[in-house]
Design an enzyme around this catalytic site. Structure first.
Site, mmCIF file in Angstrom:
data_model
loop_
_atom_site.group_PDB
_atom_site.id
_atom_site.type_symbol
_atom_site.label_atom_id
_atom_site.label_comp_id
_atom_site.label_asym_id
_atom_site.label_seq_id
_atom_site.Cartn_x
_atom_site.Cartn_y
_atom_site.Cartn_z
ATOM 1 N N LYS A 119 0.810 -1.212 0.000
ATOM 2 C CA LYS A 119 0.000 0.000 0.000
ATOM 3 C C LYS A 119 0.853 1.276 0.000
ATOM 4 O O LYS A 119 0.421 2.313 -0.473
ATOM 5 C CB LYS A 119 -0.926 0.019 1.224
ATOM 6 C CG LYS A 119 -1.856 -1.191 1.372
ATOM 7 C CD LYS A 119 -2.845 -1.306 0.250
ATOM 8 C CE LYS A 119 -4.034 -2.206 0.577
ATOM 9 N NZ LYS A 119 -3.730 -3.626 0.717
HETATM 10 C C1 LIG Z 1 -4.503 -4.762 0.386
HETATM 11 C C2 LIG Z 1 -3.738 -6.019 0.355
HETATM 12 C C3 LIG Z 1 -4.027 -7.035 -0.583
HETATM 13 C C4 LIG Z 1 -5.181 -6.951 -1.546
HETATM 14 O O1 LIG Z 1 -5.043 -5.925 -2.503
HETATM 15 P P1 LIG Z 1 -6.345 -5.391 -3.261
HETATM 16 O O2 LIG Z 1 -5.873 -4.213 -4.042
HETATM 17 O O3 LIG Z 1 -7.317 -5.010 -2.189
HETATM 18 O O4 LIG Z 1 -6.851 -6.503 -4.115
HETATM 19 C C5 LIG Z 1 -3.205 -8.161 -0.597
HETATM 20 N N1 LIG Z 1 -2.190 -8.298 0.275
HETATM 21 C C6 LIG Z 1 -1.894 -7.355 1.193
HETATM 22 C C7 LIG Z 1 -0.778 -7.594 2.143
HETATM 23 C C8 LIG Z 1 -2.651 -6.189 1.264
HETATM 24 O O5 LIG Z 1 -2.355 -5.252 2.173
#
Ligand SMILES: *Cc1c(COP(=O)(O)O)cnc(C)c1O
Length: 468
Positions: A119
């Site tokens: 993120k």
């Molecule tokens: C947010 C997240 C995901 C999923 O990503 P999306 O964009 O919501 O599909 C997968 N793994 C981790 C560690 C995340 O923080």
């Protein structure tokens, strides 16, 4: 002097919100008609432009891939500097390095940012771009964001202490890992407010959407959204698909990506890269037992069930918001059709795709769901084979990738979080707790601050209004 490229316009998937330029679409997040913004045309990178990304820094590649999306809204030089500053916060020189874990199989490590999950890649940029936009407009904004675990920490890291912003983060009470929670709740800046909602991530996300759809409150609070419904996040995430593919032979060779998926944001960024001209052989949606997308791709019926708690909490999602963007594309950008399906979802608890829509999705996407045993097995197998320890979200991707024949196509699995964020799951699989990077230890303060609220719209609205 060559003319500046036309300003990119963004349109809503539901067709009745005004088209906006980049900066407005970024500050708005969710469109006023409840839809999600997409560029009105996909900018194209020619094969030669893609080949030219080879050997340049991550920041330079990011600037080149994203510049057409920002268009005339941000002067090129300034955009280039902001991008460079965003990726200077990463602890690995390559920003998103590739690690080979088996012949033809790579992990793309996306967790070298300040909060150790992918993120950060979008949020470090978004924080800087939003701050610039608000200062230029002499405006303030209230960010309200729902998190399944990692978005919250990344958003707090990106926005804490920024004068133009008040930030409220909703997480599902008791359903995020300890490390994830403490990354959020030990933040000390006055503009950060943590709220634990007595419910699931889907409940948190529904509350945030309801707040945005309350147009009076939305305007009064100057709400801004930074969930993956925000186009700028998808844009920033499309970059590493280019960077990884080029390292493995693109544009001369197509690459497969296997993406641990929850809200469909990360994998939609791969779709965007493909629409921009990157040769992608297949995008594999990898889910835990919360398998709504797998069922949808198999049957055409999208029907959310109750989310189940797993060892990969950031993917414990049943309502994948960004899937709306793919439907819009698969339906030939027919906003009336999208609105009809979203009405069916709200009114009847689900909707059914046409054969044409489904075929169009299946041309690029495949989907695999893996259970808790598969996840544990994948962490253990990779550790045994290579000594590499992966986190449970990444392990969902590994298990899904290993179910499919490679057909000689290089496969890149997105490694979405550092294992130290999920020590219990890693220890259960390998018998050892993962090493904690000093960076993580430093960021976890002593005192936790958060408020627990019921899953109730009025209570949430009152809480925010009293503090914004
Ligand atoms: C947010 C997240 C995901 C999923 O990503 P999306 O964009 O919501 O599909 C997968 N793994 C981790 C560690 C995340 O923080």
């Amino acid at each position: 002097m060559p003319e500046k490229a036309n300003e990119m316009r963004y349109v809503s998937t539901r067709g009745s919100a005004p088209a906006l330029g980049f900066e407005d679409a970024m500050l708005t997040g969710l469109a006023r008609d409840g839809g999600l913004y997409l560029p009105d045309v996909w900018p194209q990178l020619a094969p030669a432009d893609i080949a030219d990304l080879s050997g340049v820094s991550y920041a330079q590649a990011a600037y080149r891939v994203m510049q057409p999306f920002a268009g005339a809204d941000i002067p090129d030089k300034e955009f280039e500097e902001i991008v460079a500053a965003a990726y200077a916060t990463f602890s690995h020189a390559a920003v998103t390095p590739l690690v080979e874990i088996a012949p033809g199989q790579w992990l793309l490590e996306l967790f070298h940012g300040p909060t150790l999950a992918f993120k950060d890649i979008a949020m470090q940029l978004l924080g800087r771009l939003m701050d610039r936009a608000l200062k230029r407009r002499k405006a303030r904004a209230t960010i309200v964001v729902a998190t399944s675990g990692d978005t919250g920490g990344a958003a707090i890291e990106a926005f804490s202490g920024r004068e133009s912003i008040e930030i409220f983060v909703l997480h599902p009470h008791g359903r995020v890992s300890d490390v994830q929670r403490r990354q959020m709740t030990t933040a000390s800046a006055d503009n950060v407010h943590n709220i634990a909602i007595q419910g699931s991530f889907d409940d948190c996300q529904a509350l945030v959407k309801a707040l945005f759809n309350d147009l009076e409150r939305r305007d009064a609070l100057s709400l801004a959204g930074v969930n993956s419904i925000n186009w700028a996040r998808i844009m920033a995430q499309s970059v590493y698909y280019f960077v990884a593919a080029v390292a493995l032979g693109a544009p001369g060779r197509a690459v497969r990506f296997c993406v641990p998926t929850g809200n469909f944001g990360d994998i939609f960024a791969g779709y965007a890269a493909s629409r921009m001209g990157l040769p992608i052989e297949r995008l594999v949606i990898a889910t835990n037992v919360n398998d709504i997308l797998v069922r949808t791709l198999k049957t055409g019926r999208y029907a959310p069930e109750r989310a189940v708690a797993t060892s990969s909490p950031s993917m414990d999602i049943q309502i994948s918001s960004n899937f709306e963007r793919l439907i819009f594309e698969a339906a030939g950008r027919d906003a009336i059709r999208v609105r009809q399906l979203m009405d069916d979802l709200a009114g009847q608890g689900g909707f059914t795709l046409t054969d044409n829509e489904l075929e169009s999705m299946r041309a690029l996407f495949a989907a695999e769901s893996v259970n808790e045993e598969d996840v544990e097995g994948a962490i253990r197998d990779v550790a045994r084979e290579t000594g590499y320890v992966c986190d449970p979200h990444t392990a969902v991707g590994v298990a899904a990738a290993r179910r499919r024949k490679s057909d000689g196509v290089p496969t890149v699995i997105l490694a979405t979080a550092h294992p130290a964020k999920f020590p219990e799951a890693v220890e259960a699989a390998t018998g050892q707790r993962p090493d904690v990077p000093p960076r993580l230890e430093e960021m976890l303060g002593a005192n936790e601050r958060f408020s627990v609220l019921e899953n109730d719209f009025d209570a949430l609205a009152a809480f925010i209004e009293a503090r914004a």
